[in-house]
Write a protein that holds these residues in place. Structure first.
Motif, PDB file in Angstrom:
ATOM      1  N   ILE A 101       9.288   4.999 -37.448  1.00  0.00           N
ATOM      2  CA  ILE A 101       8.584   5.323 -36.218  1.00  0.00           C
ATOM      3  C   ILE A 101       7.111   5.565 -36.534  1.00  0.00           C
ATOM      4  O   ILE A 101       6.781   6.331 -37.433  1.00  0.00           O
ATOM      5  CB  ILE A 101       9.191   6.565 -35.540  1.00  0.00           C
ATOM      6  CG1 ILE A 101      10.664   6.310 -35.180  1.00  0.00           C
ATOM      7  CG2 ILE A 101       8.402   6.941 -34.287  1.00  0.00           C
ATOM      8  CD1 ILE A 101      10.884   5.214 -34.175  1.00  0.00           C
ATOM      9  N   ASN A 102       6.227   4.906 -35.791  1.00  0.00           N
ATOM     10  CA  ASN A 102       4.792   5.060 -36.010  1.00  0.00           C
ATOM     11  C   ASN A 102       4.223   6.181 -35.142  1.00  0.00           C
ATOM     12  O   ASN A 102       3.702   7.168 -35.649  1.00  0.00           O
ATOM     13  CB  ASN A 102       4.084   3.744 -35.713  1.00  0.00           C
ATOM     14  CG  ASN A 102       2.576   3.836 -35.891  1.00  0.00           C
ATOM     15  OD1 ASN A 102       2.095   4.431 -36.856  1.00  0.00           O
ATOM     16  ND2 ASN A 102       1.824   3.275 -34.964  1.00  0.00           N
ATOM     17  N   GLU A 103       4.344   6.060 -33.826  1.00  0.00           N
ATOM     18  CA  GLU A 103       3.865   7.097 -32.923  1.00  0.00           C
ATOM     19  C   GLU A 103       4.580   6.977 -31.581  1.00  0.00           C
ATOM     20  O   GLU A 103       5.192   5.953 -31.269  1.00  0.00           O
ATOM     21  CB  GLU A 103       2.350   7.016 -32.726  1.00  0.00           C
ATOM     22  CG  GLU A 103       1.867   5.764 -32.017  1.00  0.00           C
ATOM     23  CD  GLU A 103       0.373   5.813 -31.735  1.00  0.00           C
ATOM     24  OE1 GLU A 103      -0.191   6.921 -31.750  1.00  0.00           O
ATOM     25  OE2 GLU A 103      -0.224   4.747 -31.477  1.00  0.00           O
ATOM     26  N   ILE A 104       4.507   8.064 -30.813  1.00  0.00           N
ATOM     27  CA  ILE A 104       5.115   8.106 -29.486  1.00  0.00           C
ATOM     28  C   ILE A 104       4.010   8.408 -28.486  1.00  0.00           C
ATOM     29  O   ILE A 104       3.385   9.472 -28.547  1.00  0.00           O
ATOM     30  CB  ILE A 104       6.228   9.167 -29.414  1.00  0.00           C
ATOM     31  CG1 ILE A 104       7.336   8.841 -30.431  1.00  0.00           C
ATOM     32  CG2 ILE A 104       6.808   9.247 -28.009  1.00  0.00           C
ATOM     33  CD1 ILE A 104       8.418   9.897 -30.507  1.00  0.00           C
ATOM     34  N   LYS A 105       3.755   7.475 -27.585  1.00  0.00           N
ATOM     35  CA  LYS A 105       2.745   7.657 -26.545  1.00  0.00           C
ATOM     36  C   LYS A 105       3.442   8.038 -25.248  1.00  0.00           C
ATOM     37  O   LYS A 105       4.362   7.358 -24.799  1.00  0.00           O
ATOM     38  CB  LYS A 105       1.926   6.382 -26.353  1.00  0.00           C
ATOM     39  CG  LYS A 105       0.968   6.088 -27.496  1.00  0.00           C
ATOM     40  CD  LYS A 105       0.088   4.891 -27.170  1.00  0.00           C
ATOM     41  CE  LYS A 105      -0.929   4.634 -28.279  1.00  0.00           C
ATOM     42  NZ  LYS A 105      -1.789   3.465 -27.962  1.00  0.00           N
ATOM     43  N   ASN A 106       2.974   9.127 -24.644  1.00  0.00           N
ATOM     44  CA  ASN A 106       3.584   9.646 -23.423  1.00  0.00           C
ATOM     45  C   ASN A 106       2.508   9.678 -22.334  1.00  0.00           C
ATOM     46  O   ASN A 106       1.579  10.474 -22.395  1.00  0.00           O
ATOM     47  CB  ASN A 106       4.149  11.052 -23.676  1.00  0.00           C
ATOM     48  CG  ASN A 106       5.008  11.547 -22.542  1.00  0.00           C
ATOM     49  OD1 ASN A 106       4.952  11.017 -21.436  1.00  0.00           O
ATOM     50  ND2 ASN A 106       5.803  12.563 -22.806  1.00  0.00           N
ATOM     51  N   GLU A 107       2.628   8.782 -21.376  1.00  0.00           N
ATOM     52  CA  GLU A 107       1.641   8.703 -20.301  1.00  0.00           C
ATOM     53  C   GLU A 107       2.346   8.857 -18.955  1.00  0.00           C
ATOM     54  O   GLU A 107       3.516   8.484 -18.805  1.00  0.00           O
ATOM     55  CB  GLU A 107       0.896   7.366 -20.352  1.00  0.00           C
ATOM     56  CG  GLU A 107       0.139   7.130 -21.664  1.00  0.00           C
ATOM     57  CD  GLU A 107      -0.501   5.762 -21.723  1.00  0.00           C
ATOM     58  OE1 GLU A 107      -0.022   4.870 -20.991  1.00  0.00           O
ATOM     59  OE2 GLU A 107      -1.457   5.582 -22.479  1.00  0.00           O
ATOM     60  N   SER A 108       1.643   9.411 -17.989  1.00  0.00           N
ATOM     61  CA  SER A 108       2.218   9.573 -16.651  1.00  0.00           C
ATOM     62  C   SER A 108       1.213   9.138 -15.601  1.00  0.00           C
ATOM     63  O   SER A 108      -0.004   9.296 -15.770  1.00  0.00           O
ATOM     64  CB  SER A 108       2.625  11.030 -16.408  1.00  0.00           C
ATOM     65  OG  SER A 108       1.500  11.892 -16.465  1.00  0.00           O
ATOM     66  N   GLU A 109       1.738   8.569 -14.534  1.00  0.00           N
ATOM     67  CA  GLU A 109       0.910   8.156 -13.401  1.00  0.00           C
ATOM     68  C   GLU A 109       1.733   8.329 -12.142  1.00  0.00           C
ATOM     69  O   GLU A 109       2.796   7.710 -11.990  1.00  0.00           O
ATOM     70  CB  GLU A 109       0.466   6.707 -13.554  1.00  0.00           C
ATOM     71  CG  GLU A 109      -0.443   6.234 -12.431  1.00  0.00           C
ATOM     72  CD  GLU A 109      -0.933   4.815 -12.636  1.00  0.00           C
ATOM     73  OE1 GLU A 109      -1.615   4.300 -11.741  1.00  0.00           O
ATOM     74  OE2 GLU A 109      -0.626   4.234 -13.694  1.00  0.00           O
ATOM     75  N   GLY A 110       1.257   9.204 -11.256  1.00  0.00           N
ATOM     76  CA  GLY A 110       2.021   9.483 -10.047  1.00  0.00           C
ATOM     77  C   GLY A 110       3.355  10.132 -10.391  1.00  0.00           C
ATOM     78  O   GLY A 110       3.409  11.139 -11.100  1.00  0.00           O
ATOM     79  N   ASN A 111       4.442   9.540  -9.935  1.00  0.00           N
ATOM     80  CA  ASN A 111       5.788  10.053 -10.203  1.00  0.00           C
ATOM     81  C   ASN A 111       6.477   9.295 -11.324  1.00  0.00           C
ATOM     82  O   ASN A 111       7.718   9.322 -11.425  1.00  0.00           O
ATOM     83  CB  ASN A 111       6.639   9.975  -8.926  1.00  0.00           C
ATOM     84  CG  ASN A 111       6.292  11.083  -7.949  1.00  0.00           C
ATOM     85  OD1 ASN A 111       5.154  11.520  -7.874  1.00  0.00           O
ATOM     86  ND2 ASN A 111       7.269  11.559  -7.207  1.00  0.00           N
ATOM     87  N   ALA A 112       5.724   8.631 -12.176  1.00  0.00           N
ATOM     88  CA  ALA A 112       6.309   7.822 -13.244  1.00  0.00           C
ATOM     89  C   ALA A 112       5.789   8.271 -14.609  1.00  0.00           C
ATOM     90  O   ALA A 112       4.586   8.480 -14.789  1.00  0.00           O
ATOM     91  CB  ALA A 112       6.002   6.348 -13.022  1.00  0.00           C
TER      92      ALA A 112
END
Length: 288
Positions: A101-112
């Protein structure tokens, strides 16, 4: 007599020469075909190696080949902590013994919520061709969200969860009295007004499993009535501890003297000296 012998000799010599030339030509053809087959085989193998690497792991960069992890399933867990916390447990596999595993990107936009788990492997490494399973616990930033339905996408695998009520302090609506104020990290460096004899709550994120905790100092006009740490609750069916998952510390503070008061806090390990690099919290309280 000599003439007949010479004719036989030359005839024998011509036949022998012809046979030797034919043998040399045949032998050259065999060697050439063998080399061509070997070269073709090597080119094919090399080409397969390149194609296989790129299609399995994605783009190259530096000494590593980067790609995305194969996620097979996700589980969305709601922790009965204060405030509500949501975590996503993603399960999948890696294609060989070198990929990690290299990295975990956690992004949010609105209800997603869109989460990407990327991988990397050494570019020229010889790896065991055995898949490795993985499990990643990913916290979602849900504090401050309104009630509603939310979707989660982890490398193409989707799920959803519902917040039945607003996950925000009710006092932000302005409908609560000063006695019910809840102060969080978002209020760091601000000021509040408080009636003498009333209380407010201070709620800060804390993770004692790392050795860190908040040390509070109150000016003389404020009293610390109570303080309690709320750890994240272990999800049902999950036996392994939630490594690195923190909770919150909640204090109730009462105003006992009019005037300008202050709450200060420092987030550190108790046994370590102050270096100036620690996280700090300051709240100015005007008691009226």
């Amino acid at each position: 007599m000599k003439t007949g012998t010479n004719n036989k000799f030359w005839k024998y010599t011509k036949v022998t020469t012809f046979l030797l030339m034919a043998f040399v030509i045949i032998l050259s053809g065999c060697v050439g075909n063998g080399q061509n087959e070997t070269e073709s085989e090597n080119v094919t193998n090399d080409s397969q190696g390149i194609i296989g690497t790129n299609s399995s792991h994605g783009t190259t960069g530096g000494d590593y080949i980067y790609g995305t992890a194969k996620v097979e399933s996700i589980q969305i867990v709601t922790l009965e902590s204060f405030p509500v916390q949501i975590q996503v447990i993603a399960k999948g596999y890696l294609p060989d013994g070198c990929t990690e595993i290299n990295e975990i990107k956690n992004e949010s936009e609105g209800n997603a919520f869109n989460i990407t788990i990327s991988t990397k492997r050494p570019k020229d490494a010889f790896c065991t061709q055995a898949i490795k399973s993985f499990t990643e616990t990913i916290p979602l930033e849900v504090q401050g969200l309104k009630a509603g339905n939310y979707t989660v996408n982890v490398n193409g695998v989707t799920g959803s969860f519902e917040l039945p009520v607003d996950n925000v302090p009710e006092e932000t609506s302005g409908s609560m009295s000063p006695k019910q104020q809840v102060i969080t990290e978002a209020d760091n460096g601000t000021s509040i007004s408080l009636e003498n004899g009333s209380t407010f709550f201070l709620r800060l994120k804390e993770n004692p499993t790392t050795g860190y905790s908040w040390e509070l100092n109150l000016s003389q006009g404020l009293n610390n009535i109570s303080g309690e740490y709320y750890p994240p609750e272990q999800p049902e069916g999950i036996k392994q501890p939630l490594v690195g998952a923190g909770g919150v510390h909640l204090w109730e503070i009462k105003a006992v003297s009019k005037g300008s008061q202050q709450v200060t806090g420092i987030y550190k390990r108790p046994w370590e000296n102050v270096t100036g690099e620690e996280e700090n919290f300051i709240l100015n309280v005007e008691v009226v």
